[in-house]
Write an enzyme that holds these catalytic residues in place. Sequence first.
Site, short mmCIF file in Angstrom:
data_model
loop_
_atom_site.label_atom_id
_atom_site.label_comp_id
_atom_site.label_asym_id
_atom_site.label_seq_id
_atom_site.Cartn_x
_atom_site.Cartn_y
_atom_site.Cartn_z
N TYR A 139 0.84 -1.21 0.00
CA TYR A 139 0.00 0.00 0.00
C TYR A 139 0.87 1.26 0.00
O TYR A 139 0.73 2.13 -0.86
CB TYR A 139 -0.93 -0.01 1.22
N PHE A 167 -2.21 11.55 8.25
CA PHE A 167 -1.91 10.59 9.30
C PHE A 167 -3.22 9.80 9.53
O PHE A 167 -3.73 9.25 8.56
CB PHE A 167 -1.27 11.29 10.51
N PHE A 205 -3.92 -4.40 20.19
CA PHE A 205 -2.80 -5.22 19.73
C PHE A 205 -1.49 -4.69 20.31
O PHE A 205 -0.93 -3.73 19.81
CB PHE A 205 -2.74 -5.24 18.19
N ARG A 278 0.87 -6.70 16.41
CA ARG A 278 0.77 -7.13 15.00
C ARG A 278 2.09 -6.77 14.33
O ARG A 278 2.63 -5.69 14.58
CB ARG A 278 -0.36 -6.39 14.28
N ASP A 281 3.47 -2.81 12.87
CA ASP A 281 2.88 -1.60 13.47
C ASP A 281 3.96 -0.80 14.17
O ASP A 281 4.48 -1.24 15.21
CB ASP A 281 1.82 -1.98 14.53
N1 LIG Z 1 -8.64 7.01 5.74
C1 LIG Z 1 -7.41 7.24 6.16
O1 LIG Z 1 -7.10 7.20 7.37
C2 LIG Z 1 -6.34 7.61 5.15
C3 LIG Z 1 -5.06 7.87 5.65
C4 LIG Z 1 -4.07 8.20 4.74
C5 LIG Z 1 -4.34 8.31 3.40
N2 LIG Z 1 -5.59 8.02 2.94
C6 LIG Z 1 -5.84 8.12 1.49
O2 LIG Z 1 -6.98 8.91 1.28
C7 LIG Z 1 -7.73 8.44 0.17
C8 LIG Z 1 -9.17 8.25 0.58
O3 LIG Z 1 -9.25 7.36 1.69
P1 LIG Z 1 -10.66 6.95 2.26
O4 LIG Z 1 -10.49 6.49 3.66
O5 LIG Z 1 -11.64 8.02 1.95
O6 LIG Z 1 -10.96 5.69 1.35
P2 LIG Z 1 -12.37 5.15 0.77
O7 LIG Z 1 -12.18 3.74 0.41
O8 LIG Z 1 -13.47 5.50 1.72
O9 LIG Z 1 -12.56 6.04 -0.53
C9 LIG Z 1 -11.95 5.72 -1.76
C10 LIG Z 1 -12.96 5.96 -2.84
O10 LIG Z 1 -12.34 5.66 -4.10
C11 LIG Z 1 -13.23 4.86 -4.86
N3 LIG Z 1 -12.43 4.04 -5.76
C12 LIG Z 1 -11.59 3.01 -5.42
N4 LIG Z 1 -11.04 2.49 -6.53
C13 LIG Z 1 -11.54 3.20 -7.58
C14 LIG Z 1 -11.36 3.13 -8.98
N5 LIG Z 1 -10.52 2.23 -9.54
N6 LIG Z 1 -12.03 4.01 -9.77
C15 LIG Z 1 -12.86 4.93 -9.21
N7 LIG Z 1 -13.07 5.04 -7.89
C16 LIG Z 1 -12.41 4.17 -7.09
C17 LIG Z 1 -14.02 4.04 -3.87
O11 LIG Z 1 -15.27 3.59 -4.39
C18 LIG Z 1 -14.20 5.05 -2.72
O12 LIG Z 1 -15.36 5.81 -2.89
C19 LIG Z 1 -7.04 7.17 -0.30
O13 LIG Z 1 -6.28 7.50 -1.45
C20 LIG Z 1 -6.14 6.79 0.85
O14 LIG Z 1 -4.98 6.15 0.38
C21 LIG Z 1 -6.60 7.69 3.79
#
Ligand SMILES: NC(=O)c1ccc[n+]([C@@H]2O[C@H](COP(=O)([O-])OP(=O)(O)OC[C@H]3O[C@@H](n4cnc5c(N)ncnc54)[C@H](O)[C@@H]3O)[C@@H](O)[C@H]2O)c1
Length: 323
Positions: A139, A167, A205, A278, A281
């Site tokens: 990832y 974060f 964990f 885990r 982590d």
């Molecule tokens: N949630 C966190 O704590 C966190 C932390 C760091 C970074 N991020 C980054 O933030 C972004 C959003 O995270 P999130 O928690 O909202 O995730 P999420 O899974 O809730 O949202 C991702 C969205 O992208 C869509 N998606 C996935 N693959 C797709 C594709 N091939 N085509 C079109 N749409 C697609 C999904 O349907 C979903 O609506 C991600 O890129 C993630 O790497 C999140």
Amino acid sequence: MVLVVGGAGYVGSHTLLALREAGREAIALDDLSRGHEWALLGAPLVRADVTDLEALRYVFGRHQVSAVLHFAGLIEVGESVKDPAGFYHANVHGTWCLLEAMREAGVRDLVFSSTAAVYGEPEHTPIPEMHPRNPTSPYGDTKLAAERLIQAYEAAYGFRAVRLRYFNAAGADPEGRLGEAHDPETHLIPRALLSVLGRGQFTVFGDDYPTPDGTCVRDYVHVCDLAAAHVAALDALRRGESGAFNLGTGRGASVREVVEAVRAVTGADFSPGVAPRRPGDPAVLVADPGLAGSVLGWQPQRSDLLTVVEDAWRWHRRSLQAD
Ligand SMILES: NC(=O)c1ccc[n+]([C@@H]2O[C@H](COP(=O)([O-])OP(=O)(O)OC[C@H]3O[C@@H](n4cnc5c(N)ncnc54)[C@H](O)[C@@H]3O)[C@@H](O)[C@H]2O)c1
């Protein structure tokens, strides 16, 4: 208008709402593989896969897009170990397709959702943006690869990009309209709250980490503060700013402190069991968010732990009642 790719997901939907509330015209693009149509709250949706270059060409041909926010992708670290091919396809090839469609359409401004996972096991905390990038999962590798791809487009094709390294995103819209709804849910605060509501087990964990109470320390940042950072990033791009920015509070909370906050907010007698650590982590992950403050003018407003847990609790109770 702003194209919000992944706008039906957790962070994307809160940002879409913040943009609309700030009076900005925005549309979402999402394949709804992990997101939810209800999370759009009536905003227009193009249902498409970000790895479908033809579909992206069509979207840029039909809409006058001035900037793109790119949230779409796969996010779960454990899943990335089992399915690296899927993660490289969605997170790296998807980003390449989006950049190509933007290049062809003459759209140059991009805000990208990156992650603290690009740093891997920290050599020191709080972590500044210049800390070595050394991801410890597929990832994190895919997010770092996407960042590098974006930087190459900046260098070669005149793109301007802000890469936001979140974060731990947490919390929910304070009015209860939106919140976190991942399936399966792997994030700590929703898992704790859902277990109080009788949905799933919650385990700590590891309680033998070199931290004050022995449990892992993380930097929780409210999803509405993340949304505000994206609005600030769009303004910064217009001023000619670009680069990578940590989004965190600079303060860590341990798993035990989260458990205490959950107990205080819910009133439940919440005493989870402890299991071994885990693998993979890190003990402590805390941001140095100074650059986001000085360059983007961003300061978290709702990210104290009790507010985060209260907002998330309101959301989870409501969403289970609506089930
Ligand atoms: N949630 C966190 O704590 C966190 C932390 C760091 C970074 N991020 C980054 O933030 C972004 C959003 O995270 P999130 O928690 O909202 O995730 P999420 O899974 O809730 O949202 C991702 C969205 O992208 C869509 N998606 C996935 N693959 C797709 C594709 N091939 N085509 C079109 N749409 C697609 C999904 O349907 C979903 O609506 C991600 O890129 C993630 O790497 C999140």
